[in-house]
Design a protein around this motif. Structure first.
Motif, PDB file in Angstrom:
ATOM      1  N   MET A   1      53.169  86.862  25.716  1.00 45.23           N
ATOM      2  CA  MET A   1      53.977  85.734  26.222  1.00 45.23           C
ATOM      3  C   MET A   1      53.375  84.494  25.571  1.00 45.23           C
ATOM      4  O   MET A   1      52.410  84.250  25.136  1.00 45.23           O
ATOM      5  CB  MET A   1      53.377  85.438  27.530  1.00 45.23           C
ATOM      6  CG  MET A   1      54.484  84.332  28.318  1.00 45.23           C
ATOM      7  SD  MET A   1      53.594  84.340  30.147  1.00 45.23           S
ATOM      8  CE  MET A   1      54.831  82.917  30.666  1.00 45.23           C
ATOM      9  N   LYS A   2      54.712  83.765  25.017  1.00 46.80           N
ATOM     10  CA  LYS A   2      54.233  82.690  24.412  1.00 46.80           C
ATOM     11  C   LYS A   2      53.519  81.394  25.178  1.00 46.80           C
ATOM     12  O   LYS A   2      53.870  81.092  26.347  1.00 46.80           O
ATOM     13  CB  LYS A   2      55.544  81.919  23.703  1.00 46.80           C
ATOM     14  CG  LYS A   2      56.287  82.717  22.722  1.00 46.80           C
ATOM     15  CD  LYS A   2      57.746  82.145  22.437  1.00 46.80           C
ATOM     16  CE  LYS A   2      58.180  82.804  21.127  1.00 46.80           C
ATOM     17  NZ  LYS A   2      59.514  82.201  20.751  1.00 46.80           N
ATOM     18  N   GLU A   3      52.606  80.792  24.272  1.00 43.04           N
ATOM     19  CA  GLU A   3      52.281  79.424  25.001  1.00 43.04           C
ATOM     20  C   GLU A   3      53.047  78.259  25.098  1.00 43.04           C
ATOM     21  O   GLU A   3      53.986  78.151  24.217  1.00 43.04           O
ATOM     22  CB  GLU A   3      50.896  78.908  24.125  1.00 43.04           C
ATOM     23  CG  GLU A   3      49.721  80.042  24.316  1.00 43.04           C
ATOM     24  CD  GLU A   3      48.515  79.431  23.735  1.00 43.04           C
ATOM     25  OE1 GLU A   3      47.398  79.434  24.371  1.00 43.04           O
ATOM     26  OE2 GLU A   3      48.545  79.172  22.534  1.00 43.04           O
ATOM     27  N   ARG A   4      52.940  77.604  26.100  1.00 43.76           N
ATOM     28  CA  ARG A   4      53.960  76.386  26.476  1.00 43.76           C
ATOM     29  C   ARG A   4      53.460  74.940  26.098  1.00 43.76           C
ATOM     30  O   ARG A   4      52.232  74.712  26.277  1.00 43.76           O
ATOM     31  CB  ARG A   4      54.245  76.553  27.963  1.00 43.76           C
ATOM     32  CG  ARG A   4      55.017  77.692  28.474  1.00 43.76           C
ATOM     33  CD  ARG A   4      55.389  77.572  29.962  1.00 43.76           C
ATOM     34  NE  ARG A   4      56.258  78.662  30.394  1.00 43.76           N
ATOM     35  CZ  ARG A   4      56.769  79.013  31.490  1.00 43.76           C
ATOM     36  NH1 ARG A   4      56.617  77.770  32.330  1.00 43.76           N
ATOM     37  NH2 ARG A   4      57.512  79.734  31.633  1.00 43.76           N
ATOM     38  N   VAL A   5      54.393  74.364  25.460  1.00 42.11           N
ATOM     39  CA  VAL A   5      53.900  73.030  25.042  1.00 42.11           C
ATOM     40  C   VAL A   5      55.121  71.975  25.791  1.00 42.11           C
ATOM     41  O   VAL A   5      56.296  72.306  25.637  1.00 42.11           O
ATOM     42  CB  VAL A   5      53.839  72.692  23.656  1.00 42.11           C
ATOM     43  CG1 VAL A   5      55.031  73.028  22.758  1.00 42.11           C
ATOM     44  CG2 VAL A   5      53.405  71.262  23.303  1.00 42.11           C
ATOM     45  N   LEU A   6      54.727  70.981  26.421  1.00 45.66           N
ATOM     46  CA  LEU A   6      55.591  70.011  26.577  1.00 45.66           C
ATOM     47  C   LEU A   6      55.656  68.755  25.629  1.00 45.66           C
ATOM     48  O   LEU A   6      54.384  68.383  25.249  1.00 45.66           O
ATOM     49  CB  LEU A   6      55.037  69.263  27.923  1.00 45.66           C
ATOM     50  CG  LEU A   6      55.793  68.058  28.541  1.00 45.66           C
ATOM     51  CD1 LEU A   6      57.441  68.328  28.970  1.00 45.66           C
ATOM     52  CD2 LEU A   6      55.198  67.472  29.813  1.00 45.66           C
ATOM     53  N   ILE A   7      56.767  68.373  25.247  1.00 43.69           N
ATOM     54  CA  ILE A   7      56.920  67.481  24.130  1.00 43.69           C
ATOM     55  C   ILE A   7      57.632  66.348  24.822  1.00 43.69           C
ATOM     56  O   ILE A   7      59.011  66.427  24.979  1.00 43.69           O
ATOM     57  CB  ILE A   7      57.475  67.893  22.756  1.00 43.69           C
ATOM     58  CG1 ILE A   7      56.613  68.836  22.190  1.00 43.69           C
ATOM     59  CG2 ILE A   7      57.757  66.882  22.009  1.00 43.69           C
ATOM     60  CD1 ILE A   7      57.117  69.713  21.027  1.00 43.69           C
ATOM     61  N   THR A   8      56.786  65.237  24.938  1.00 49.45           N
ATOM     62  CA  THR A   8      57.697  64.047  25.512  1.00 49.45           C
ATOM     63  C   THR A   8      58.262  63.235  24.362  1.00 49.45           C
ATOM     64  O   THR A   8      57.725  63.154  23.322  1.00 49.45           O
ATOM     65  CB  THR A   8      56.646  63.086  26.293  1.00 49.45           C
ATOM     66  OG1 THR A   8      55.621  62.133  25.487  1.00 49.45           O
ATOM     67  CG2 THR A   8      55.931  63.851  27.277  1.00 49.45           C
ATOM     68  N   GLY A   9      59.255  62.508  24.752  1.00 42.03           N
ATOM     69  CA  GLY A   9      59.953  61.528  23.365  1.00 42.03           C
ATOM     70  C   GLY A   9      60.810  62.653  22.565  1.00 42.03           C
ATOM     71  O   GLY A   9      60.766  62.353  21.509  1.00 42.03           O
ATOM     72  N   ALA A  10      61.260  63.815  23.136  1.00 42.90           N
ATOM     73  CA  ALA A  10      61.815  64.937  22.311  1.00 42.90           C
ATOM     74  C   ALA A  10      63.098  64.330  21.816  1.00 42.90           C
ATOM     75  O   ALA A  10      63.373  65.010  20.814  1.00 42.90           O
ATOM     76  CB  ALA A  10      61.772  66.031  23.110  1.00 42.90           C
ATOM     77  N   SER A  11      63.736  63.644  22.400  1.00 42.02           N
ATOM     78  CA  SER A  11      65.162  63.122  21.675  1.00 42.02           C
ATOM     79  C   SER A  11      64.868  62.105  20.649  1.00 42.02           C
ATOM     80  O   SER A  11      65.932  62.010  19.856  1.00 42.02           O
ATOM     81  CB  SER A  11      66.031  62.819  22.824  1.00 42.02           C
ATOM     82  OG  SER A  11      65.515  61.464  23.380  1.00 42.02           O
ATOM     83  N   GLY A  12      63.837  61.911  20.373  1.00 40.32           N
ATOM     84  CA  GLY A  12      63.571  60.589  19.298  1.00 40.32           C
ATOM     85  C   GLY A  12      63.418  61.140  18.076  1.00 40.32           C
ATOM     86  O   GLY A  12      63.393  62.360  17.691  1.00 40.32           O
ATOM     87  N   PHE A  13      63.406  60.385  16.856  1.00 37.31           N
ATOM     88  CA  PHE A  13      63.127  60.429  15.639  1.00 37.31           C
ATOM     89  C   PHE A  13      62.074  61.517  15.243  1.00 37.31           C
ATOM     90  O   PHE A  13      62.214  62.711  14.853  1.00 37.31           O
ATOM     91  CB  PHE A  13      62.828  59.242  14.830  1.00 37.31           C
ATOM     92  CG  PHE A  13      62.274  59.368  13.581  1.00 37.31           C
ATOM     93  CD1 PHE A  13      62.538  60.449  12.669  1.00 37.31           C
ATOM     94  CD2 PHE A  13      61.294  58.609  13.173  1.00 37.31           C
ATOM     95  CE1 PHE A  13      62.024  60.331  11.364  1.00 37.31           C
ATOM     96  CE2 PHE A  13      60.396  58.685  11.935  1.00 37.31           C
ATOM     97  CZ  PHE A  13      61.051  59.372  11.111  1.00 37.31           C
ATOM     98  N   VAL A  14      60.684  61.201  15.885  1.00 33.18           N
ATOM     99  CA  VAL A  14      59.561  62.036  15.664  1.00 33.18           C
ATOM    100  C   VAL A  14      59.608  63.322  16.568  1.00 33.18           C
ATOM    101  O   VAL A  14      59.161  64.319  16.031  1.00 33.18           O
ATOM    102  CB  VAL A  14      58.375  61.249  16.095  1.00 33.18           C
ATOM    103  CG1 VAL A  14      57.131  62.292  16.000  1.00 33.18           C
ATOM    104  CG2 VAL A  14      58.192  60.091  14.989  1.00 33.18           C
ATOM    105  N   GLY A  15      60.179  63.026  17.657  1.00 35.45           N
ATOM    106  CA  GLY A  15      60.328  64.279  18.696  1.00 35.45           C
ATOM    107  C   GLY A  15      61.109  65.344  18.252  1.00 35.45           C
ATOM    108  O   GLY A  15      60.708  66.749  18.298  1.00 35.45           O
TER     109      GLY A  15
END
Length: 328
Positions: A1-15
């Protein structure tokens, strides 16, 4: 099972680039976006979307309990706002609320990575010297102060394992800020503010994304400065861009007093229109700062961070993307 990461600001340039790098590293990505965010460009990724309410700690806690993240990369924030309060609310309070929700949830989060900024430290006032871990923070903008406050908020959660990343100016595909300069150069105009000598530092966005994923597994409870390891004169971006684009330009050195006048007008218009100004007097403090050269050796040692792009290769790749996607 893959580990989960929450990425905030995901729709932005860096995201966008954070998502790409996380997927390359076999992580299951939960992309935190606003319901109003444009996400068409994220359809190339196999990700799950989530819509956290950053002003509601209880709602954030429920979100974390439901999805049981292993990691968080917190990149959400603003680079333009109408006041110090607005900067602090988004760049600092959101960080504190998310960290509080993690602690309250009891979920055994392995790492909270905060994407801060070198602006939280601020520039040096002399061409001599280099910004490093020992440099006392002295941010010269409301943005920088809010980023520093966000760092301090995160550090206050002693039970939370975190890493803080302080990238210098970030550029690359999808960026809309330095793109303004590229667009002017493509039209044959090369504008500068004043006529001073500067040491500038930059980082290509994919190198930042690589560092962020590496920080999930190393550099516990520390802050790291990130750049490509070099410094550049104020003309080097222009010189490389002209070569890549095959353009000749007219260099224009705008008088500082004139740019300050424009910034003052922009600030007044901003207060009337209720929209954040692109340029203001404080922003000039960053744009005209003498020395942004910084030390990345701790990040190399602790995180295994080895930037793959210097300014020439990064600008070349960026301009290719802009042309291929009809931005230029």
């Amino acid at each position: 099972m893959k580990e989960r990461v929450l990425i905030t600001g995901a729709s932005g340039f860096v995201g966008f680039h954070l998502i790409s790098e996380a997927i390359k590293n076999n992580l299951e990505v939960f992309a935190a976006v606003r319901k109003s965010s444009k996400t068409d460009h994220l359809k190339v990724f196999d990700i799950k979307y989530t819509y956290p309410d950053f002003i509601n700690v209880q709602a954030l806690k429920a979100e974390i309990l439901e999805n049981k993240y292993d990691y968080i990369i917190h990149a959400a924030g603003v680079t333009r706002a109408r006041s110090q309060h607005e900067y602090n609310h988004i760049n600092a309070a959101y960080t504190s609320n998310l960290a509080q929700a993690v602690v309250d949830s009891g979920v055994a989060l392995k790492k909270f990575v905060l994407i801060s900024s070198l602006a939280a430290i601020g520039p040096l006032n002399s061409l001599n010297g280099i910004i490093n871990e020992a440099t006392s923070p002295n941010p010269v903008t409301a943005y920088g102060r809010s980023k520093l406050l966000g760092e301090e908020n995160l550090k206050s959660f002693s039970s939370l394992n975190y890493t803080i990343l302080r990238p210098t100016g970030v550029y690359g595909p999808r960026d809309k800020d330095i793109f303004i300069l590229f667009k002017q150069i493509s039209k044959g105009i090369e504008p500068y503010i004043g006529n001073i000598e500067q040491k500038l530092s930059l980082i290509y966005v994919t190198d930042l994304a690589t560092a962020a994923v590496k920080a999930l597994y190393a550099g516990n409870k520390k802050a790291y400065i990130l750049s490509d390891g070099n410094y550049y004169s104020r003309y080097e971006i222009g010189n490389i861009s002209k070569e890549v684009l095959g353009r000749k330009t007219i260099k224009i050195h705008l008088p500082v007093i004139f740019v300050k006048l424009i910034a003052n007008i922009a600030e007044k218009f901003s207060s009337l229109s209720n929209k954040a100004a692109v340029l203001n007097i404080e922003k000039l403090n960053e744009l005209m700062a003498i020395n942004w050269y910084c030390d990345i050796e701790p990040a190399k040692t602790d995180l295994g961070f080895n930037p793959l792009h210097n300014l020439r290769s990064g600008v070349t790749e960026t301009l290719k993307w802009y042309k291929a996607n009809n931005w230029l």
